[in-house]
Design a protein around this motif. Structure first.
Motif, PDB file in Angstrom:
ATOM      1  N   ASN A   1      -7.671   3.877   6.610  1.00  0.00           N
ATOM      2  CA  ASN A   1      -6.365   3.119   6.607  1.00  0.00           C
ATOM      3  C   ASN A   1      -5.668   3.143   5.245  1.00  0.00           C
ATOM      4  O   ASN A   1      -6.066   2.507   4.194  1.00  0.00           O
ATOM      5  CB  ASN A   1      -6.964   1.324   6.854  1.00  0.00           C
TER       6      ASN A   1
ATOM      7  N   GLY B   1      -2.371   2.608   4.906  1.00  0.00           N
ATOM      8  CA  GLY B   1      -1.149   1.596   4.701  1.00  0.00           C
ATOM      9  C   GLY B   1      -0.031   2.212   5.327  1.00  0.00           C
ATOM     10  O   GLY B   1       0.236   3.374   5.612  1.00  0.00           O
ATOM     11  N   GLN B   2       1.122   1.322   5.874  1.00  0.00           N
ATOM     12  CA  GLN B   2       2.176   1.439   6.745  1.00  0.00           C
ATOM     13  C   GLN B   2       2.993   2.810   6.047  1.00  0.00           C
ATOM     14  O   GLN B   2       3.536   3.633   6.616  1.00  0.00           O
ATOM     15  CB  GLN B   2       2.953   0.528   6.964  1.00  0.00           C
TER      16      GLN B   2
ATOM     17  N   ASN C   1       2.498   3.976  -4.502  1.00  0.00           N
ATOM     18  CA  ASN C   1       2.621   2.739  -4.099  1.00  0.00           C
ATOM     19  C   ASN C   1       4.345   2.830  -3.891  1.00  0.00           C
ATOM     20  O   ASN C   1       4.904   2.449  -4.670  1.00  0.00           O
ATOM     21  CB  ASN C   1       2.217   1.802  -5.072  1.00  0.00           C
TER      22      ASN C   1
ATOM     23  N   LYS D   1       0.097  -7.166  11.083  1.00  0.00           N
ATOM     24  CA  LYS D   1      -1.107  -6.583  10.383  1.00  0.00           C
ATOM     25  C   LYS D   1      -1.102  -6.914   8.751  1.00  0.00           C
ATOM     26  O   LYS D   1      -1.662  -6.496   8.101  1.00  0.00           O
ATOM     27  CB  LYS D   1      -0.911  -5.244  10.318  1.00  0.00           C
ATOM     28  N   TYR D   2      -0.145  -7.648   8.439  1.00  0.00           N
ATOM     29  CA  TYR D   2       0.016  -8.283   6.993  1.00  0.00           C
ATOM     30  C   TYR D   2      -0.450  -9.718   6.987  1.00  0.00           C
ATOM     31  O   TYR D   2       0.247 -10.497   7.350  1.00  0.00           O
ATOM     32  CB  TYR D   2       1.712  -7.856   6.547  1.00  0.00           C
ATOM     33  N   SER D   3      -1.292  -9.910   5.965  1.00  0.00           N
ATOM     34  CA  SER D   3      -1.755 -11.096   5.579  1.00  0.00           C
ATOM     35  C   SER D   3      -0.834 -11.541   4.386  1.00  0.00           C
ATOM     36  O   SER D   3      -0.312 -10.512   4.055  1.00  0.00           O
ATOM     37  CB  SER D   3      -3.184 -11.056   5.313  1.00  0.00           C
TER      38      SER D   3
ATOM     39  N   TYR E   1      -1.651 -11.984   1.240  1.00  0.00           N
ATOM     40  CA  TYR E   1      -2.024 -11.239   0.123  1.00  0.00           C
ATOM     41  C   TYR E   1      -1.576  -9.804   0.282  1.00  0.00           C
ATOM     42  O   TYR E   1      -1.062  -9.278  -0.720  1.00  0.00           O
ATOM     43  CB  TYR E   1      -3.382 -11.030   0.186  1.00  0.00           C
ATOM     44  N   GLN E   2      -1.486  -9.233   1.540  1.00  0.00           N
ATOM     45  CA  GLN E   2      -0.796  -7.779   1.598  1.00  0.00           C
ATOM     46  C   GLN E   2       0.743  -7.955   1.224  1.00  0.00           C
ATOM     47  O   GLN E   2       1.214  -7.015   0.828  1.00  0.00           O
ATOM     48  CB  GLN E   2      -1.154  -7.168   2.947  1.00  0.00           C
TER      49      GLN E   2
ATOM     50  N   ARG F   1       1.408  -7.933  -2.370  1.00  0.00           N
ATOM     51  CA  ARG F   1       1.178  -6.832  -2.939  1.00  0.00           C
ATOM     52  C   ARG F   1       2.167  -5.641  -2.565  1.00  0.00           C
ATOM     53  O   ARG F   1       2.765  -4.883  -3.527  1.00  0.00           O
ATOM     54  CB  ARG F   1      -0.157  -6.253  -2.463  1.00  0.00           C
ATOM     55  N   LEU F   2       2.736  -5.862  -1.417  1.00  0.00           N
ATOM     56  CA  LEU F   2       3.857  -5.158  -0.835  1.00  0.00           C
ATOM     57  C   LEU F   2       5.163  -5.264  -1.628  1.00  0.00           C
ATOM     58  O   LEU F   2       5.833  -4.438  -2.007  1.00  0.00           O
ATOM     59  CB  LEU F   2       4.129  -5.233   0.510  1.00  0.00           C
TER      60      LEU F   2
ATOM     61  N   ASP G   1       4.824  -3.815  -5.032  1.00  0.00           N
ATOM     62  CA  ASP G   1       5.197  -2.429  -4.970  1.00  0.00           C
ATOM     63  C   ASP G   1       6.588  -2.256  -5.014  1.00  0.00           C
ATOM     64  O   ASP G   1       7.045  -1.338  -5.941  1.00  0.00           O
ATOM     65  CB  ASP G   1       4.720  -1.840  -3.702  1.00  0.00           C
TER      66      ASP G   1
END
Ligand code: UDP
Ligand code: MG
Length: 331
Positions: A72, A74-75, A176, A206-208, A210-211, A214-215, A218
Motif C-alpha cells: 500500500n 497511497g492514493q 510526498n 480509506k482515510y482516517s 490521522y491520514q 498527514r495528507l 504533504d
C-alpha cells in the motif's frame, strides 16, 4: 491506434463497490465514442479487489489495464504509477468509490476542447460528513494563503489533465505529493467546473483523521516554505519582545528593587513559549522527514504485475516489471 483518453483509478479495498463502478464507467466511456483506456491501479488491497480487477480485465481486455502494487503506497503514488504507464492524449483521474460520477467525464473533455490543459472540479452539494466539509474548507483557506495554488475544492479527484501536464508530473520525483496541486503548478490554462458528488457506493472512506492530517501536511510542505518562514518570523518577534522585557525588568529592579510577585504570569509566558518551540520542532520534523525520504531515493512504489493486452506496443519496450522492480519504481 491513438488513444484519446486514459482514465486512471486508484483502488484500495474497494471490492464491494467495483461492480457498480464498472456498470457505470464502461457505458459512460463507450458513449463518448472515442478510443479510451482505463488504468486501474490496485494499491495493495487486502480484500478481493485484485481478483475483481483481473476478472474485469478478462472481460474488457481491449480497454482495460491493471497495475498491481505489491504493497500500500497511497492514493497519490497509485495515480503516479498510472500516469507513468498510460498512453492517452488526455488523462482523467477518478476515485473508485463512485463519489465522482463517471458520466461527468464527457463534460471535462468538452472543457478541454475549449483549450484548457487542466480541468479542476468543484463538488456541487458535497456528500461527506459535516466534519470533512468544515475541515476541508479551513485547509483550503490555509493553502490559498501560503501557496500560489488556486483551487476552490482541493479534495475532488475527478479532474482532467493534458498529456503534457502528466509528462511534467512524471518527471518530478516527489514522494510526498498531492497530484491536483502538482498538476496545477504546471497548468497554463486551468479552469474549474462544477460536478455532482455522490455518497460512497459501498465500503468506507480509506482515510482516517490521522491520514487526512498527514495528507494536508504533504499539501503544505510540498508546495510552500511559508510555515517555516512564519515560524522564524515569530521567533524573531518573540526574541525582540523578550529583550524589551528583560530591559524593562532590569530598569525596574534598579529603580524599585527586586520583585517576587507575578511568578505565575511568568510561568504562563514560559509555557506559551515552550508550546511554540515544540510546535516549531514538530514542523521542522515534517520537512526534515520528507527530505530524508526523498534523499534515500528508494523506489516510490513497487509493481508486482501489469495486466494488459500483449499487443500493447509501449509495454513491449519496457523491461518486465517483476525482473526489474527497483527500476520500475525509480525510473
Ligand atoms: N485509495 C488508494 N490508496 C489508499 C487510500 C485510498 O488507492 O491508501 C483510493 C481509494 O480506493 C479511492 C480513492 O483512493 O479510489 C479515494 O479514497 P476514499 O474514497 O477512501 O477517500 P475520500 O473520498 O474519503 O476522501
Ligand atoms: Mg471517496
Amino acid at each position: 491506434m491513438n488513444i484519446e483518453l486514459s482514465v486512471v483509478i486508484p483502488v484500495y479495498n474497494e471490492e464491494q463497490g467495483l461492480a457498480a463502478l464498472f456498470a457505470r464507467l464502461y457505458p459512460a466511456l463507450d458513449r463518448l465514442d472515442i478510443a479510451y483506456e482505463i488504468v486501474f491501479v490496485n494499491d495493495g488491497s487486502r480484500d478481493g479487489s485484485a481478483a475483481v480487477l483481473r476478472e474485469q480485465f478478462q472481460r474488457r481486455p481491449d480497454v482495460t489495464r491493471v497495475i498491481l502494487f505489491n504493497g500500500n503506497f497511497g492514493q497519490h503514488m497509485a495515480i503516479m504509477a498510472g500516469f507513468e504507464q498510460l498512453r492517452g492524449r488526455r488523462v482523467v483521474t477518478l476515485d473508485a468509490d463512485l463519489q465522482n460520477p463517471p458520466e461527468e467525464i464527457g463534460r471535462l473533455l468538452a472543457k478541454m476542447d475549449e483549450g484548457h490543459d487542466y480541468v479542476g472540479t468543484i463538488r456541487r452539494m458535497r456528500r461527506d460528513s459535516a466534519f470533512r466539509r468544515i475541515a476541508g474548507k479551513s485547509m483550503n483557506l490555509v493553502r490559498e494563503r501560503i501557496t500560489r495554488i488556486r483551487m476552490t475544492d482541493q479534495g475532488c479527484m475527478l479532474r482532467a489533465y493534458s498529456r503534457e501536464i502528466v509528462e511534467a508530473i512524471n518527471s518530478c520525483r516527489e514522494i510526498n505529493t498531492y497530484i491536483p496541486a502538482l498538476a496545477y503548478t504546471f497548468a497554463q490554462y486551468p479552469v474549474e467546473i462544477e460536478v455532482e458528488h455522490e455518497e460512497r457506493a459501498a465500503g468506507e472512506s480509506k482515510y482516517s483523521l490521522y491520514q487526512l492530517i498527514r495528507l494536508n501536511f504533504d499539501l503544505m510542505t510540498a508546495f510552500s516554505l511559508v510555515p517555516l518562514q512564519m515560524y522564524s518570523l515569530a521567533g524573531m518577534l518573540i526574541s525582540l519582545m523578550s529583550i524589551l522585557f528583560v530591559g524593562f525588568l532590569a530598569v525596574r529592579r534598579l529603580l524599585i528593587g527586586p520583585e517576587a510577585e507575578g511568578v505565575f504570569t511568568l510561568f504562563g509566558i514560559v509555557f506559551f513559549l515552550l508550546g511554540i518551540a515544540l510546535f516549531g520542532i514538530g514542523l521542522l520534523g515534517e520537512y526534515v522527514g520528507r527530505i530524508s525520504q526523498q534523499v534515500r531515493e528508494r523506489p516510490r512504489y513497487l509493481i508486482q504485475a501489469v495486466l494488459e493486452r500483449q499487443d500493447a506496443a509501449p509495454a513491449l519496450l519496457r523491461p518486465a516489471p517483476a525482473a526489474n522492480e527497483a527500476e520500475s519504481g525509480a525510473a
